[in-house]
Scaffold this active site. Structure first.
Site, PDB file in Angstrom:
ATOM      1  N   THR A   4     -10.961   5.434 -25.392  1.00  0.00           N
ATOM      2  CA  THR A   4     -10.675   4.139 -24.939  1.00  0.00           C
ATOM      3  C   THR A   4     -10.867   3.375 -26.173  1.00  0.00           C
ATOM      4  O   THR A   4     -11.207   3.942 -27.389  1.00  0.00           O
ATOM      5  CB  THR A   4     -11.728   3.693 -23.985  1.00  0.00           C
TER       6      THR A   4
ATOM      7  N   SER B 266     -13.936   3.881 -29.173  1.00  0.00           N
ATOM      8  CA  SER B 266     -14.548   4.958 -29.260  1.00  0.00           C
ATOM      9  C   SER B 266     -14.601   5.418 -30.861  1.00  0.00           C
ATOM     10  O   SER B 266     -14.908   6.691 -30.714  1.00  0.00           O
ATOM     11  CB  SER B 266     -13.696   5.971 -28.486  1.00  0.00           C
TER      12      SER B 266
ATOM     13  N   GLU C   7      -3.072   5.456 -33.359  1.00  0.00           N
ATOM     14  CA  GLU C   7      -2.512   4.469 -32.588  1.00  0.00           C
ATOM     15  C   GLU C   7      -1.126   5.623 -31.979  1.00  0.00           C
ATOM     16  O   GLU C   7      -0.110   4.845 -31.897  1.00  0.00           O
ATOM     17  CB  GLU C   7      -2.205   3.336 -32.978  1.00  0.00           C
ATOM     18  N   ALA C   8      -1.350   6.754 -31.788  1.00  0.00           N
ATOM     19  CA  ALA C   8      -0.235   7.462 -31.308  1.00  0.00           C
ATOM     20  C   ALA C   8       0.462   7.355 -30.154  1.00  0.00           C
ATOM     21  O   ALA C   8       1.484   7.640 -29.707  1.00  0.00           O
ATOM     22  CB  ALA C   8      -0.670   9.107 -31.597  1.00  0.00           C
TER      23      ALA C   8
ATOM     24  N   CYS D 212     -22.094  -0.611 -18.338  1.00  0.00           N
ATOM     25  CA  CYS D 212     -23.091   0.062 -17.842  1.00  0.00           C
ATOM     26  C   CYS D 212     -23.226   1.088 -18.901  1.00  0.00           C
ATOM     27  O   CYS D 212     -22.743   0.942 -20.082  1.00  0.00           O
ATOM     28  CB  CYS D 212     -22.958   0.529 -16.485  1.00  0.00           C
TER      29      CYS D 212
ATOM     30  N   ILE E 278      -1.086  -6.321 -29.099  1.00  0.00           N
ATOM     31  CA  ILE E 278      -2.114  -5.958 -30.012  1.00  0.00           C
ATOM     32  C   ILE E 278      -3.154  -6.791 -29.989  1.00  0.00           C
ATOM     33  O   ILE E 278      -3.122  -7.943 -29.938  1.00  0.00           O
ATOM     34  CB  ILE E 278      -1.435  -5.688 -31.382  1.00  0.00           C
TER      35      ILE E 278
END
Length: 196
Positions: free
Chosen positions: A10, A13, A90-91, A150, A174
């Site tokens: 995500t 990450s 950013e595939a 959380c 973007i």
């Protein structure tokens, strides 16, 4: 034997810092890498891959019509130095043809390819590039992070416009931390049920 890797996660990450690290590791050993980034993503600057930590490095821009296989083949034959790895940031923004070109780079040129990107969008639907990477990759790995709200693992993304969460609109917009937050499935659902 070369492989096509899809490393997804995500927002937040650490995908971009991971791709910069991989490129550095190859180059530190005197090996050549080609690093690609979508031309539409200019948050850090044109033709750059950048992480939220501030690290950046130059990259080759990819447009919808870019032929990745031919570009890599020309670079390989014209430089005199073997390309040890192809890296794609950013595939998720690749189209189906470009993902197939990545498989040709692996299968015909015997060059490993590591593609990094999002799996699903803010509507929790797959991107075209992600779908085709999930179908065609030899190895798939999740890069994990935690939910913004959380302590669970984030698997989804919430898009906000002017601070208001939305789950409709164009798939590609973007943006950064002000626009997207990584969340778990439970917090994603609660966001749109008024629970957060």
């Amino acid at each position: 034997m070369a492989h096509l890797y899809f490393k997804y996660g995500t927002m937040n990450s650490g995908k971009s810092i991971e791709i910069i690290k991989v490129a550095h590791n190859y180059e530190e050993q005197g090996k050549r890498v080609l690093l690609f980034t979508p031309a539409i993503d200019t948050r850090i600057g044109a033709n750059l891959v950048g992480s939220r930590t501030g690290l950046t490095r130059p990259a080759i821009p990819v447009e919808a019509g870019t032929d990745l296989f031919e570009l890599v083949r020309r670079e390989q034959s014209g430089s005199g130095q073997r390309i040890s790895c192809v890296l794609v940031d950013e595939a998720q923004f690749l189209n189906k043809r470009q993902v197939l070109e990545l498989t040709w780079i692996v299968d015909e040129l015997d060059i490993p390819v590591m593609a990094f990107g999002l799996k699903n969008d803010f509507r929790n639907e797959l991107f075209e590039g992600s779908y085709n990477l999930l179908v065609n990759a030899d190895k798939i790995e999740e890069i994990k992070t935690i939910c913004w709200h959380c302590d669970r693992k984030a698997t989804m993304v919430v898009r906000s416009i002017d601070g208001v969460p939305v789950n409709e609109g164009d798939q590609i917009m973007i943006g950064g931390n002000d626009d997207y937050k990584p969340v778990c499935r439970s917090c994603y659902r609660k966001t749109f049920q008024g629970g957060l």
